[in-house]
Scaffold this active site. Sequence first.
Site, PDB file in Angstrom:
ATOM      1  N   LYS A 177       0.844  -1.214   0.000  1.00 54.42           N
ATOM      2  CA  LYS A 177       0.000   0.000   0.000  1.00 54.42           C
ATOM      3  C   LYS A 177       0.867   1.249   0.000  1.00 54.42           C
ATOM      4  CE  LYS A 177       0.506   1.103   4.667  1.00 54.42           C
ATOM      5  NZ  LYS A 177       1.296   2.189   5.209  1.00 54.42           N
ATOM      6  N   ASP A 211      -3.287  -1.877   9.886  1.00 56.83           N
ATOM      7  CA  ASP A 211      -3.527  -1.821   8.442  1.00 56.83           C
ATOM      8  C   ASP A 211      -4.173  -3.094   7.878  1.00 56.83           C
ATOM      9  OD1 ASP A 211      -2.469   0.726   8.127  1.00 56.83           O
ATOM     10  OD2 ASP A 211      -0.429  -0.017   7.827  1.00 56.83           O
TER      11      ASP A 211
END
Length: 294
Positions: free
Chosen positions: A16, A141
């Site tokens: 990401k 996350d």
Amino acid sequence: MNSMKNDRLTLRAPAKLNLTLAVKGRRADGYHDLESWVVLIDRYDELSFEPSAHFCLDVENNPSVPTDERNLIHQAAVRLAERSGIEPRAHVRLFKRIPAGAGLGGGSSDAAACLVGLNQLWSLRCGVEELSEIGLHVGSDVPLFIHGGQVIMRGRGEVLQPLDNTLTGWVVLICPKLQVATGEVYAAYDHAARDRCETRPWELAELSCRSVMPQLFNDLERAAFAVEPEVQQLHARLDGLHDQRVRMTGSGSAMFTLFDQAQDARHWASLAADAVPVAVHVHKILSASADARI
Ligand code: C5P
């Protein structure tokens, strides 16, 4: 991307990028509330899952990655099994391509892929919300990777707003051989030292890499630079190179810049590779929802 061959399930776990990252405040539980625009990119770890008499994790290409309970894959497997009242019986193999301690979410993405993979291997039928809730105990996350897509992440990471207006384009990713500990960066973060104007570039009517790039920011940059001055030195050499801004992702150490055209990304990547002695690669932003998930 999900493939099943004989009894072996293989999943790809993407990296990401935090395109923006605003720290909103410290919470009573010690974590920080965030608002972050996050996209996934086509740099992947690969995990495979097979039935086994007990739990076993092998890392195929990197002996420095722990295979015991320090690995988030191990933690995710044990939590999922405990929640489901079963023994964690599986052989997981990991092929690592996302550097650790880089702010690219590699460990969390692996944990998310583990939850998705073992949910299938063990025929548990847990939904996205249940897997996300288990995942949040493993890392802030993890829910992001279970949901996939392009999102605004809020809270500690558990509040996810999917975006319809998605960004397409190319990323030049700069990965110094430096691992930065997320906890240390948050500890060094000084609320008083914010010196930027908080923007919401995902709300722009015309969403392109060129239009959003000048508006990207990361509140953790200054703290990460204090924790690891070498990242600051690299950033100083790259930011502004050929008039291109460079931002850090997450708590560092990786940095990035965005381009609408692949050829422009490749050209800037070659300039950057000449300017700094670190790994520079070109990747694609995952935008179609079918691609941008585990
Ligand atoms: O959840 P994760 O394991 O990624 O967090 C690592 C550390 O980063 C936490 O222990 C915490 O100190 C810090 N953190 C935070 N606020 C967040 C995410 C992480 O303070 N939203």
